[in-house]
Design a protein around this motif. Sequence first.
Motif, PDB file in Angstrom:
ATOM      1  N   GLY A   1       0.859  -0.774   0.135  1.00 37.85           N
ATOM      2  CA  GLY A   1       0.165  -0.361   0.029  1.00 37.85           C
ATOM      3  C   GLY A   1       1.027   1.400  -0.032  1.00 37.85           C
ATOM      4  O   GLY A   1       0.431   2.166  -0.137  1.00 37.85           O
ATOM      5  N   LEU A   2       1.785   0.702   0.696  1.00 37.41           N
ATOM      6  CA  LEU A   2       2.804   2.230   0.759  1.00 37.41           C
ATOM      7  C   LEU A   2       3.735   2.524  -0.475  1.00 37.41           C
ATOM      8  O   LEU A   2       3.510   3.539  -0.894  1.00 37.41           O
ATOM      9  N   LEU A   3       3.857   1.624  -0.932  1.00 38.17           N
ATOM     10  CA  LEU A   3       4.228   2.062  -2.085  1.00 38.17           C
ATOM     11  C   LEU A   3       3.892   2.464  -3.326  1.00 38.17           C
ATOM     12  O   LEU A   3       3.768   3.247  -4.224  1.00 38.17           O
ATOM     13  N   VAL A   4       2.090   2.037  -3.405  1.00 37.80           N
ATOM     14  CA  VAL A   4       0.766   2.027  -4.699  1.00 37.80           C
ATOM     15  C   VAL A   4       1.375   3.735  -4.117  1.00 37.80           C
ATOM     16  O   VAL A   4       1.125   4.289  -5.303  1.00 37.80           O
ATOM     17  N   ALA A   5       0.894   4.098  -2.532  1.00 34.29           N
ATOM     18  CA  ALA A   5       0.655   5.966  -2.764  1.00 34.29           C
ATOM     19  C   ALA A   5       1.702   6.427  -3.033  1.00 34.29           C
ATOM     20  O   ALA A   5       1.626   7.576  -3.169  1.00 34.29           O
ATOM     21  N   LEU A   6       3.037   5.739  -2.735  1.00 36.40           N
ATOM     22  CA  LEU A   6       4.274   6.403  -2.953  1.00 36.40           C
ATOM     23  C   LEU A   6       4.367   6.540  -4.462  1.00 36.40           C
ATOM     24  O   LEU A   6       4.619   7.789  -5.459  1.00 36.40           O
ATOM     25  N   GLY A   7       3.813   5.359  -5.507  1.00 31.47           N
ATOM     26  CA  GLY A   7       3.749   5.376  -7.267  1.00 31.47           C
ATOM     27  C   GLY A   7       2.677   6.685  -7.212  1.00 31.47           C
ATOM     28  O   GLY A   7       3.239   7.598  -8.265  1.00 31.47           O
TER      29      GLY A   7
ATOM     30  N   HIS B   1       6.197  11.413 -10.789  1.00 36.16           N
ATOM     31  CA  HIS B   1       6.463  12.825 -11.404  1.00 36.16           C
ATOM     32  C   HIS B   1       6.168  11.508 -12.971  1.00 36.16           C
ATOM     33  O   HIS B   1       5.632  12.425 -13.655  1.00 36.16           O
ATOM     34  N   SER B   2       5.829  10.256 -13.130  1.00 36.37           N
ATOM     35  CA  SER B   2       5.529   9.816 -14.539  1.00 36.37           C
ATOM     36  C   SER B   2       4.058   9.679 -14.302  1.00 36.37           C
ATOM     37  O   SER B   2       3.338   8.351 -13.813  1.00 36.37           O
ATOM     38  N   ARG B   3       3.013   9.991 -15.638  1.00 31.07           N
ATOM     39  CA  ARG B   3       2.462  10.520 -16.214  1.00 31.07           C
ATOM     40  C   ARG B   3       1.806   8.914 -16.091  1.00 31.07           C
ATOM     41  O   ARG B   3       0.899   8.183 -15.232  1.00 31.07           O
TER      42      ARG B   3
ATOM     43  N   ARG C   1       1.135   7.036 -12.974  1.00 32.72           N
ATOM     44  CA  ARG C   1       0.400   7.033 -11.794  1.00 32.72           C
ATOM     45  C   ARG C   1      -1.387   7.048 -12.905  1.00 32.72           C
ATOM     46  O   ARG C   1      -1.904   6.095 -11.289  1.00 32.72           O
ATOM     47  N   GLY C   2      -0.834   6.993 -13.829  1.00 29.72           N
ATOM     48  CA  GLY C   2      -2.574   6.364 -14.666  1.00 29.72           C
ATOM     49  C   GLY C   2      -2.977   4.446 -14.181  1.00 29.72           C
ATOM     50  O   GLY C   2      -3.967   4.150 -14.085  1.00 29.72           O
ATOM     51  N   LEU C   3      -1.254   3.956 -14.504  1.00 27.61           N
ATOM     52  CA  LEU C   3      -1.086   2.944 -14.430  1.00 27.61           C
ATOM     53  C   LEU C   3      -1.790   2.339 -13.005  1.00 27.61           C
ATOM     54  O   LEU C   3      -2.502   1.632 -12.381  1.00 27.61           O
ATOM     55  N   LEU C   4      -1.519   2.681 -11.927  1.00 24.79           N
ATOM     56  CA  LEU C   4      -1.789   2.634 -10.093  1.00 24.79           C
ATOM     57  C   LEU C   4      -3.223   3.067 -10.345  1.00 24.79           C
ATOM     58  O   LEU C   4      -4.066   2.442  -9.936  1.00 24.79           O
ATOM     59  N   ALA C   5      -3.456   4.112 -10.688  1.00 23.43           N
ATOM     60  CA  ALA C   5      -4.225   4.425 -10.565  1.00 23.43           C
ATOM     61  C   ALA C   5      -5.971   3.431 -11.283  1.00 23.43           C
ATOM     62  O   ALA C   5      -7.018   3.453 -10.356  1.00 23.43           O
ATOM     63  N   GLY C   6      -5.266   2.866 -12.339  1.00 20.13           N
ATOM     64  CA  GLY C   6      -6.613   2.404 -12.705  1.00 20.13           C
ATOM     65  C   GLY C   6      -6.757   0.925 -12.304  1.00 20.13           C
ATOM     66  O   GLY C   6      -7.552   0.459 -11.567  1.00 20.13           O
ATOM     67  N   LEU C   7      -5.525   0.289 -11.576  1.00 18.77           N
ATOM     68  CA  LEU C   7      -4.761  -0.729 -10.801  1.00 18.77           C
ATOM     69  C   LEU C   7      -5.733  -0.858  -9.783  1.00 18.77           C
ATOM     70  O   LEU C   7      -6.876  -1.702  -9.033  1.00 18.77           O
TER      71      LEU C   7
END
Lengths: 241, 221
Positions: free
Chosen positions: B43-49, B53-55, B58-64
């Motif tokens: 969860g921490l890695l997800v939050a940091l990701g 700065h990489s869009r 960020r987009g991949l994680l938001a979708g996941l």
Amino acid sequence: MLDIRALRKTFGAVEVLKGIDLKVARQELVFIIGPSGSGKSTLLRCMNRLEEPSDGSIFVDGVDLLSPKTDINLMRRKLGMVFQSFNLYPHKNALGNVTLALRKVLRKSAAEAEAIAMAALDRVGLKEKAGNFPSQLSGGQQQRVAIARAIALEPTVLLFDEPTSALDPELAGSVLAAMGDLKKAGMTMVVVSHEMRFARDFADRVVFMENGEVVQDGPPAVLFGPDAHPRVKAFLSELSH
Amino acid sequence: MDAILQQFFNLDIMAQAAPLVFRGLGMTLLVCCAVIPLGLVGGLLVALGSRSHSRLLRGLLAGLIDLLRALPPLVLLIAISAGLPFAGIRLSPFACVTLALFLNTSAYYGEVYRAGLESVPHGQWEAARCTGMTAWQTLVHVVIPQAVRNVLPDLVSNTVEVVKLTSLASVVALPEMLYSADMARSVTFNSSPIVLAALIYLALLWPVVRLMSRLEHRLGT
């Protein structure tokens, strides 16, 4: 020591700094005044690259601060900064606030860091408050802990960004006294503030900024005297109303 | 009345079932010991990701995160335990449960951490960086401790959810507490083992829930 040349900073289409030249000599206290929006805080924040200048150069002890080869973390600990809002770490007590960078940046042992931190807290008159958390300290005490945090790293220049603007006048006094002591001890300081009495008593030079430009730069006697630039006079008379 | 006591609170049957149910409790705790630390780190890695700065990242994680939060955890678990063998990947029930719950809970822990990280004022970053600390040191020593403290009740709350979710493992025949109690029920034709399991869940989680309320009260949230 600090040599700023033709410094420019733009935020989008707005040019906040329009080519600033400023030199600060060793042990000098340079006091920057000006109306809000004049760019004085931005200038200060460019001096340790909290803001990235758009153009121009800054040399600190001959080191090009803006060069990509410069280790900004190394330079920042030589450029101590004190903020308007103190920004103490709320989860650490006064001692912990001061020792953190000593431990993590300078890699001091716990005992050594504590000794240095206690000496720094003593210099701002807060040795007895070492165990207190920021929430248990008055605003003036918090700001003095922030000063201790900065001086413990033995910076070559201390930058003050409106250090007393968030304080009541009676609390501001203790902070100004601590700053005066630092000046007497030979610290090089750049201060952005509206505390004109402090400027009169301690500044070597006063710099008046307006609209991103330096309008006048000289000893306090000149800027606070009859030979001040008309815009400086207008600003000061407005301030005293 | 007597019939209800016989069917749900039969102490003899509870005593008979106890060794099996407690062995199940051991498995439940084992799953928790795997999933909770993994989820806290994930969860921490997800939050940091999510703050990178990489869009693209960020987009991949938001979708996941959206996917994992919208998908019922039981569906995820069955998809993993029944679906992966078709892809030639054979995992033990324990591994399936751990993987499914890790994925599910990382998304939730991630959202909690994200709120925590956002609650730390930018001035804290500036103050730390001004003492020469690197971005990483600032994160570890200044920002994350404050972020965690600010969302501690939510982290605890999510952890309680994880413990409860482990009961889903009964569906893939992992002998955790609910599965074991249900086995005892089907052998004895009596619901008392389930009640025993329920009481153990209560004994385990009620103090935590209490603590959580007090924490929330103290933090004034």
